[in-house]
Design a protein around this motif. Structure first.
Motif, short mmCIF file in Angstrom:
data_model
loop_
_atom_site.label_atom_id
_atom_site.label_comp_id
_atom_site.label_asym_id
_atom_site.label_seq_id
_atom_site.Cartn_x
_atom_site.Cartn_y
_atom_site.Cartn_z
N UNK A 625 0.82 -1.21 0.00
CA UNK A 625 0.00 0.00 0.00
C UNK A 625 0.86 1.27 0.00
N UNK A 626 1.94 1.25 0.76
CA UNK A 626 2.82 2.42 0.77
C UNK A 626 3.42 2.68 -0.61
N UNK A 627 3.74 1.59 -1.32
CA UNK A 627 4.27 1.76 -2.67
C UNK A 627 3.24 2.43 -3.58
N UNK A 628 1.99 2.00 -3.50
CA UNK A 628 0.94 2.62 -4.32
C UNK A 628 0.72 4.08 -3.93
N UNK A 630 2.80 6.12 -2.47
CA UNK A 630 3.96 6.94 -2.87
C UNK A 630 3.95 7.22 -4.36
N UNK A 631 3.66 6.18 -5.16
CA UNK A 631 3.65 6.36 -6.61
C UNK A 631 2.59 7.37 -7.04
N UNK A 665 5.38 14.28 1.97
CA UNK A 665 6.37 14.62 0.95
C UNK A 665 5.69 14.91 -0.38
N UNK A 666 4.65 14.14 -0.72
CA UNK A 666 3.94 14.39 -1.97
C UNK A 666 3.23 15.73 -1.97
N UNK A 667 2.61 16.07 -0.84
CA UNK A 667 1.96 17.37 -0.73
C UNK A 667 2.96 18.51 -0.83
N UNK A 668 4.10 18.31 -0.21
CA UNK A 668 5.13 19.36 -0.24
C UNK A 668 5.63 19.58 -1.67
#
Length: 1003
Positions: A625-628, A630-631, A665-668
């Motif tokens: 789930x973390x991989x999805x 993050x991607x 990190x994605x939001x940033x």
């Protein structure tokens, strides 16, 4: 279980709305009210919520208090540190004074008719010489060329006598009796420790021939005199020094005296008879023998002695080297043995039964320290045990069997000691470890006696796999391929110019399995060479030898290729490989699906893969789930990521800190800083997820988000909460805090934060330079940049130094400190840098030479006289370096001169007459340098012309004007002509335009 995901769902509801940052914080204010920071120090004032519903951030006074206490978090109190550092300096001084007794510095003159007469070699671990190509191992300091060994030099004897197996450095191999070095007392076998710096009298340590060659070459350009520091061959006997081999507990009481020695102050009840009779009070402990090899490590502190002793195994003897003061020598004890060369005792070959028993006990010892996870990664215990096993086998002149060899090699690999693995293989089996037909050169000798007897039959599948792993980890793919070729029986072929050897036991005793091929395949995949990876993949299981040996592609083979294709952004080929895997009848595992998910561009593709995982009976875990998540976050697909967060919670999986880290990190990265900070605070406010947020990486991301919002108060609050919770801020956290102060316009606070950093990295230093420039500390910045340039990348690279200069130059102009701007530009050019187009544009913008178009002003701003004089200084500086200026800068300067009028306009007119085109620059350079040297000597600077214009008449003036070099782009030509027409006088003297190119035609 859904309740664990409501924070992430709340996050995406924020993204869907257009609420401001203040509204976002107000939304979570109620949850923050109930939060209690139990980990805060009792002395701190608790943080609360303001009446308006917003957070109470620290004011300037609290920030100053925090900055004053920041050093308490990062280091000890400064005053205490000063005392400790002063004590350490005194102790280091005494240590250097003692060490200087065993080193000597000689001064040599390269301009003398008498040669230096010195030849040096580089030795690495295992007493192996480092080649500089084509069997050239020696550096001749007279010719500064590499050369081969003469037959008269006993290399092995010299190295065995002078250096131990762990030595890495430079050894004098030959000294000319007629040379300067011989006159200064340098002899073969001396160790070369340091050489003169390029400038000054400092000595820099040297351990490689390349470093020595570079140092000597650069020194000769500056001065013919250089100094070299040697450690001469030690005397064989030192009467006041002795060694004792003692068992634990030692029973010795020690302390440090005022001279920096560790001295024996007494004995306790554990002291043995040997200790009481062989050691006296006042004896100094000067070294402790290493647990590996023959090296004795110097000690100068009680902590050093204790640390060296407690790392020994139970019942392991500890060898201490003592020094008895001269005044106590009369009280000699019969048990004291002077330091003499240990007598070589002929080893006795063990019987077959005893050798088998020895190997069995060695394997039991290896299993004891390899089977416990507590030992892995801590002080390299497995490799230390492996060294002890190797010494036991070599001291008894025994041979390794296959099982023991593979266990010892795997022990070294577990501690990342790849070189030891390779050396052990070659010495234990007697075959060249690179798979070539060359003879093995490594011999493994015992600490005092004996050596390992090579046993080619010790090669098996496990030791070969360990050897392949070592070569792959070192990044030597050609050698790994050659070893693999030797394993599959491809003898007679060549790999990278070396013939493949015939290894005993291959095909008869063992054959390489798929794992061996997967090791090489993984290495090629990690290198990014997709073509070579596919070539190896296609060959696995298809050759006659491999089919005979039963080698087939397995799940690891396909997973490796799928992961590499996904990483290389080749989703179609990754999916094709996945389908081929299924057609081959190989069952996919969770690693297969996780690798395949990384190649998906749409959430629907991920959903399909997730559904197939469940259909095949594989339950997705938190990593999947973390991989999805993050991607999808990397591709800004926030609402799709939201679905997987909710689905993860529904499946009974709790988000971990990495889940929040990927989301933040994605939001940033997407510029949603308010949402990033809101997610962090909402998770911190909930007791169910607060513990997950106690992570330095999450706090650092939150501080970076506050910096992006230019909210330095919030950034300070976050760092303070980190410290209160027992989380140590790292250099990235404090760099983000520094950036927050700078972005908020508080350069003074940023400078305070930067000066609290003990060891800043390059990013922190660049941000600190930016802060100091904004705060007007130009001189300090200039010294910092010059030091970084002089030390050649100690922290900043050459490109980063240029970036620092650009910001310094821009800020000096923006703050109208033209004196500092002159100094920085002069220093910049003196270091060999060339101004970029961006730097010229900075001058134009800072001095406001061209009005901004969006203002649509009917007139251009006035240019101050000192600003125009600075432009002339720039032109003179560029002429001194024979550099061209940018076309936009040139035209902007002429426009400024036209607006100012008077003498400065006249200077610009003369400058336009002296401009040379790109073609005539070459002509002017050749004629000026070869034909009209007198003109070059009489050329004046533009600033000098401005000051003494009346002293020059018209005829004389044209003979002393320097050529103006301008880089003219296609889009700049029209602007330059317009600028030159603006300063050209229509009447007056009626002099025709006379450029340097025109003067060349007359000549």
């Amino acid at each position: 279980m859904v309740q664990y995901s409501h924070h992430a769902v709340f996050l995406f509801s924020i993204l869907a709305s257009t609420s401001s940052r203040a509204e976002a914080f107000s939304t979570i204010s109620s949850s923050l009210k109930s939060r209690s920071l139990t980990s805060c120090r009792a002395s701190q004032t608790p943080r609360g919520i303001s009446a308006t519903g917003g957070l109470n951030f620290p004011d300037d006074e609290r920030i100053d208090n925090y900055l004053d206490n920041l050093s308490d978090v990062m280091q000890q109190d400064e005053e205490e540190n000063d005392l400790i550092e002063e004590a350490l300096r005194l102790k280091q001084k005494r240590t250097r004074e003692r060490a200087s007794q065993f080193t000597k510095t000689v001064t040599l003159d390269t301009s003398s008719e008498k040669q230096l007469g010195l030849v040096v070699a580089q030795v690495k671990s295992g007493r192996e010489l480092v080649t500089m190509g084509s069997n050239r191992f020696l550096l001749n300091l007279d010719t500064l060329n590499y050369q081969e060994f003469p037959e008269s030099v006993d290399v092995a004897g010299l190295l065995n006598e002078r250096v131990d197996t762990s030595f890495n450095g430079l050894v004098v191999m030959a000294v000319d009796p007629k040379g300067q070095a011989y006159d200064e007392g340098v002899r073969p076998g001396d160790l070369l420790l340091a050489s003169s710096a390029t400038l000054g009298k400092k000595m820099w340590p040297k351990t490689t021939l390349e470093g020595l060659l570079s140092s000597v070459s650069s020194r000769k350009l500056v001065s013919p005199v250089m100094s070299l520091q040697f450690q001469p061959v030690a005397d064989k006997i030192v009467d006041n020094r002795f060694e004792l081999e003692l068992s634990k507990p030692l029973g010795i009481e020690i302390d440090e005296d005022d001279d920096g020695y560790v001295v024996v102050t007494g004995f306790n009840e554990n002291a043995s008879k040997l200790v009481r009779n062989g050691i006296q009070q006042g004896d100094r402990i000067i070294a402790v023998a290493s647990s590996i090899g023959k090296t004795s490590w110097p000690v100068s502190t009680v902590e050093g002695v204790i640390s060296a002793c407690i790392t020994r195994f139970p019942n392991q003897l500890v060898t201490l080297r003592f020094e008895r003061p001269v005044e106590n020598l009369s009280r000699s004890v019969s048990t004291v043995q002077p330091l003499t060369e240990p007598e070589k005792v002929a080893s006795v070959k063990l019987s077959s039964e005893k050798e088998r028993l020895l190997l069995k006990r060695c394997r039991e010892l290896l299993r004891r320290y390899q089977s416990k996870d507590d030992f892995l990664g801590k002080r390299d215990i497995p490799t230390i045990v492996a060294d002890k096993v190797t010494d036991a086998i070599s001291s008894s002149s025994s041979s390794f069997d296959a099982a023991t060899l593979s266990m010892v090699m795997n022990a070294h690999n577990s501690c990342n000691k790849w070189e030891k693995t390779i050396r052990l293989f070659e010495g234990a089996v007697g075959l060249k470890a690179d798979g070539s037909t060359q003879s093995a050169t490594v011999k493994i000798k015992g600490k005092t006696i004996g050596e390992v007897l090579p046993n080619p039959n010790a090669v098996d599948l496990y030791s070969a796999s360990a050897l392949l792993t070592a070569w792959v980890k070192l990044g030597d793919l050609p050698t790994a391929k050659r070893v693999l070729a030797a394993l599959d029986g491809s003898s007679g072929t060549e790999v990278e110019g070396k013939s493949v050897a015939i290894w005993p036991g291959v095909s008869s005793s063992f054959v390489p399995d798929t794992a061996c091929y997967n090791i090489v395949l993984s290495a090629v995949a990690n290198s990014g060479d997709i073509t070579e990876m596919m070539h190896i993949f296609d060959s696995i299981g298809n050759t006659e030898v491999q089919m005979k040996n039963g080698v087939k592609k397995d799940a690891v083979t396909y997973n490796t290729v799928i992961a590499a294709l996904s990483k290389s952004n080749m989703p179609e080929k990754a999916l094709e490989m996945f389908n081929n895997m299924k057609r081959a009848g190989i069952k996919a595992n969770k690693y297969t699906y996780t690798s395949l998910i990384k190649s998906c561009k749409l959430s629907l593709d991920m959903q399909e893969i997730l559904y197939e995982m469940k259909e095949t009976g594989i339950s997705p875990d938190i990593v999947t789930y973390n991989t999805m998540i993050r991607t999808l976050c990397d591709r800004l697909q926030w609402y799709e990521a939201k679905k997987f967060v909710a689905e993860m919670a529904q499946g009974g999986l709790k988000p971990n800190s990495m889940t929040y880290g990927f989301l933040m990190a994605g939001l940033f990265r997407a510029g949603k800083f308010s949402a990033c900070l809101t997610l962090f605070e909402s998770a911190c406010a909930d007791s169910r997820t607060a513990a997950l947020m106690e992570n330095v990486h999450l706090y650092t991301t939150a501080v970076s988000a506050a910096a992006a919002l230019k909210n330095h108060d919030k950034a300070f609050d976050l760092v303070s909460r980190m410290s209160s919770s027992g989380i140590q801020p790292n250099i990235k956290t404090l760099t983000a805090l520094l950036n927050a102060c700078t972005s908020a316009g508080r350069a003074d606070l940023a400078v305070k934060v930067y000066r609290k950093l003990k060891d800043p990295d390059s990013r922190a230093m660049i941000k600190g330079i930016e802060a100091m420039c904004n705060d007007g500390h130009f001189e300090e910045v200039l010294e910092t940049l010059h030091h970084q340039w002089r030390t050649r990348g100690s922290i900043l690279s050459g490109k980063e130094v240029a970036t620092g200069f650009r910001y310094l130059f821009k800020e000096t102009l923006a703050q109208n400190d033209l004196h500092a701007a002159r100094e920085s530009f002069t220093k910049f050019l003196s270091m060999g840098y060339i101004p970029s187009k961006v730097m010229f544009n900075d001058i134009i913008e800072s001095l406001k030479l061209i009005p901004k178009r969006e203002r649509n002003l009917p007139f251009a701003p006035e240019v101050k006289e000192d600003s125009f004089d600075f432009l002339l200084f720039v032109m003179d500086s560029l002429k001194q370096r024979k550099l061209a200026c940018d076309g936009d800068f040139y035209s902007a300067m002429l426009f400024a001169g036209a607006r100012m009028g008077g003498l400065r306009r006249r200077i610009c007119a003369l400058m336009s007459q002296s401009r040379v085109t790109e073609l005539s620059q070459i002509q002017a350079t050749s004629i000026i340098s070869n034909t009209v040297k007198e003109v070059d000597r009489n050329e004046i600077r533009w600033e000098e012309l401005l000051e003494g214009y009346k002293e020059y008449n018209a005829d004389r003036l044209h003979n002393v004007l320097p050529p103006v070099l301008v880089n003219v782009g296609k889009d700049q030509f029209r602007r330059i002509l317009a600028a030159e027409n603006g300063v050209t006088y229509k009447g007056g003297h009626g002099k025709q335009r006379r450029s340097v190119s025109a003067a060349n035609k007359q000549l």
